[in-house]
Design an enzyme around this catalytic site. Structure first.
Site, PDB file in Angstrom:
ATOM      1  N   HIS A 120       0.862  -1.185   0.000  1.00  0.00           N
ATOM      2  CA  HIS A 120       0.000   0.000   0.000  1.00  0.00           C
ATOM      3  C   HIS A 120       0.895   1.231   0.000  1.00  0.00           C
ATOM      4  O   HIS A 120       2.020   1.207   0.520  1.00  0.00           O
ATOM      5  CB  HIS A 120      -0.867  -0.044   1.260  1.00  0.00           C
ATOM      6  CG  HIS A 120      -1.944   0.982   1.330  1.00  0.00           C
ATOM      7  ND1 HIS A 120      -1.694   2.303   1.635  1.00  0.00           N
ATOM      8  CD2 HIS A 120      -3.291   0.882   1.164  1.00  0.00           C
ATOM      9  CE1 HIS A 120      -2.834   2.975   1.657  1.00  0.00           C
ATOM     10  NE2 HIS A 120      -3.826   2.146   1.369  1.00  0.00           N
ATOM     11  N   ASP A 197       2.962  -4.281   8.068  1.00  0.00           N
ATOM     12  CA  ASP A 197       1.713  -3.567   7.842  1.00  0.00           C
ATOM     13  C   ASP A 197       0.571  -4.533   8.124  1.00  0.00           C
ATOM     14  O   ASP A 197       0.274  -5.417   7.325  1.00  0.00           O
ATOM     15  CB  ASP A 197       1.657  -3.065   6.395  1.00  0.00           C
ATOM     16  CG  ASP A 197       0.351  -2.347   6.067  1.00  0.00           C
ATOM     17  OD1 ASP A 197      -0.549  -2.317   6.929  1.00  0.00           O
ATOM     18  OD2 ASP A 197       0.234  -1.836   4.942  1.00  0.00           O
ATOM     19  N   GLN A 200      -4.767  -4.683   7.198  1.00  0.00           N
ATOM     20  CA  GLN A 200      -5.783  -5.649   6.778  1.00  0.00           C
ATOM     21  C   GLN A 200      -5.759  -6.898   7.656  1.00  0.00           C
ATOM     22  O   GLN A 200      -6.796  -7.431   8.040  1.00  0.00           O
ATOM     23  CB  GLN A 200      -5.563  -6.055   5.311  1.00  0.00           C
ATOM     24  CG  GLN A 200      -5.700  -4.926   4.313  1.00  0.00           C
ATOM     25  CD  GLN A 200      -7.107  -4.364   4.229  1.00  0.00           C
ATOM     26  OE1 GLN A 200      -8.089  -5.061   4.476  1.00  0.00           O
ATOM     27  NE2 GLN A 200      -7.212  -3.093   3.867  1.00  0.00           N
ATOM     28  N   LYS A 223     -10.537   0.242  10.211  1.00  0.00           N
ATOM     29  CA  LYS A 223     -10.770  -1.040   9.548  1.00  0.00           C
ATOM     30  C   LYS A 223     -11.157  -2.117  10.560  1.00  0.00           C
ATOM     31  O   LYS A 223     -11.797  -3.110  10.208  1.00  0.00           O
ATOM     32  CB  LYS A 223      -9.522  -1.468   8.781  1.00  0.00           C
ATOM     33  CG  LYS A 223      -9.115  -0.490   7.673  1.00  0.00           C
ATOM     34  CD  LYS A 223      -7.925  -1.005   6.910  1.00  0.00           C
ATOM     35  CE  LYS A 223      -7.311   0.057   6.011  1.00  0.00           C
ATOM     36  NZ  LYS A 223      -8.218   0.536   4.962  1.00  0.00           N
ATOM     37  N   CYS A 359      -4.673   2.345  -3.819  1.00  0.00           N
ATOM     38  CA  CYS A 359      -3.472   2.840  -3.133  1.00  0.00           C
ATOM     39  C   CYS A 359      -2.310   1.852  -3.265  1.00  0.00           C
ATOM     40  O   CYS A 359      -1.496   1.702  -2.343  1.00  0.00           O
ATOM     41  CB  CYS A 359      -3.754   3.152  -1.666  1.00  0.00           C
ATOM     42  SG  CYS A 359      -4.878   4.535  -1.425  1.00  0.00           S
TER      43      CYS A 359
END
Length: 401
Positions: A120, A197, A200, A223, A359
């Protein structure tokens, strides 16, 4: 028999959208919020707002306790050794920038920063710009045909000059769990710092930071069924000590005069100014809500819905699935159909999906695509949502073809 969600009624936003004729399939961008979170948000403001950490009065003490309780809940959620290893930022993007600026002094010209081809922009641009500022080399790990980081090439590209590895746990475009254990081991063998990261990944399952073993883990409240305006940065204690302060203002210092200052360590030393108090407190309510669910039931529901989504896409001619998604989402293109045209016709039918480069512009470019459509699922979605999506998709494709 339709697959229903037993948690759908807990999310007023989903019910409101449904009443408006909207089918929400964009949870990877931002999730809808449980009533428990909305209650906490209103409760903070309606019960008397106050700033945290500074005031001795009762409203300030009450706000501070609630604010710090969320830090403790996050430490438990991530199985961090303690709450002092959780830093609140204004977004996951800010957390990555905190790391890029806070670690800048650790690197010298010629050092290598390693990312992957699927990152991303939030986990690409801070390192890209750091490399440009400091004369570093940005190394990009390629993917295999399944959408996974190629471990054979990673073993060749992560080498003696590697000083940092920053990779996604779960791709927001390809939906693939990445082989973090192998990648982190390669980086640790070179004594490189590791950044994951988890924006998600944190939404799907519980992830143990002590088992994962990364130096830093970044995720986002909005999220994770929480409010927007809050990012979360977990750091190992020794890794946090390597960060230099990067934002300056109230609360983050021990002492200052006109010419010099002494700053607090993590976490408060990296939370300059008034934090997003209401949102942090409300995130705590979202975590409480999620902790009360049957994790196995949620995972089974999401897996069954995901299978229905993939089967439905596979049954339609001309659809190309990107990668081999494992959970919660699917990105795809349709032969001879522009993704923006298709997204427009779906929107006109009340279907909320994401279209574009998500993104992750370099990833889409590497696939030879200007953009793609993405359907992403939350625990509140059900088979009726997918039925409406596929009916709208068939009608749109009939018009466009």
């Amino acid at each position: 028999m339709l697959l229903t969600s037993p948690w759908r009624a807990d999310f007023p936003g989903i019910l409101a959208l449904e009443a408006q004729g909207q089918t929400y399939l964009d949870s990877a961008a931002t999730a809808q919020k449980p009533q428990a979170m909305l209650n906490a948000l209103l409760g903070y403001y309606a019960g008397g707002a106050a700033n945290v950490h500074r005031a001795q009065h009762l409203p300030g003490e009450r706000a501070t306790r609630a604010f710090e309780a969320t830090r403790e809940k996050l430490a438990h959620w991530l199985n961090a050794p303690g709450p002092a290893q959780i830093i609140f930022t204004r977004s996951a993007t800010e957390a990555f920038n905190l790391l890029a600026y806070g670690l800048e002094s650790q690197f010298q010209a010629g050092d290598e920063l390693v990312i992957s081809a699927l990152e991303h922009h939030a986990n690409l641009l801070p390192w890209q710009q750091l490399a440009l500022r400091r004369g570093l080399k940005l190394v990009v790990l390629p993917l295999n045909e399944s959408g996974l980081i190629d471990l054979t090439q990673a073993a060749q590209l992560i080498g003696p000059r590697t000083r940092l590895l920053a990779v996604s746990q779960l791709s927001n475009v390809l939906g693939c769990w990445q082989p973090l254990d192998r990648l982190l081991a390669l980086a640790k063998a070179q004594n490189a710092l590791t950044v994951v990261d988890g924006a998600q990944g944190v939404v799907h399952g519980r992830h143990d930071m002590q088992t994962l073993g990364c130096d830093f883990y970044v995720c986002s409240s909005h999220k994770l069924y929480g409010p927007d305006g809050v990012g979360i940065l977990y750091g190992r204690e020794d890794a946090l000590q390597r960060l230099q302060h990067w934002q300056f203002g109230g609360e983050m210092l021990v002492h200052t005069d006109y010419q010099s200052a002494q700053f607090r360590p993590a976490p408060l030393g990296f939370e300059a100014g008034t934090p997003p108090i209401a949102s942090v407190i409300a995130l705590g309510a979202s975590l409480d809500y999620l902790a009360g669910l049957d994790n196995a039931a949620v995972a089974a529901h999401e897996a069954a819905l995901h299978t229905q989504l993939l089967d439905g896409l596979a049954a339609r001619e001309g659809i190309r699935l990107l990668g081999e998604p494992h959970v919660a989402l699917a990105s795809f293109v349709v032969e001879d159909v522009h993704n923006a045209d298709l997204a427009h016709l779906l929107t006109e039918q009340g279907i909320a999906v994401r279209a574009g480069h998500h993104c992750a512009m370099p990833l889409l470019q590497s696939l030879g695509l200007a953009g793609a459509l993405r359907v992403s699922l939350g625990l509140y979605n059900d088979a009726g949502d997918l039925q409406r999506f596929f009916a709208a998709l068939d009608q749109a494709l009939e018009l466009l073809r």
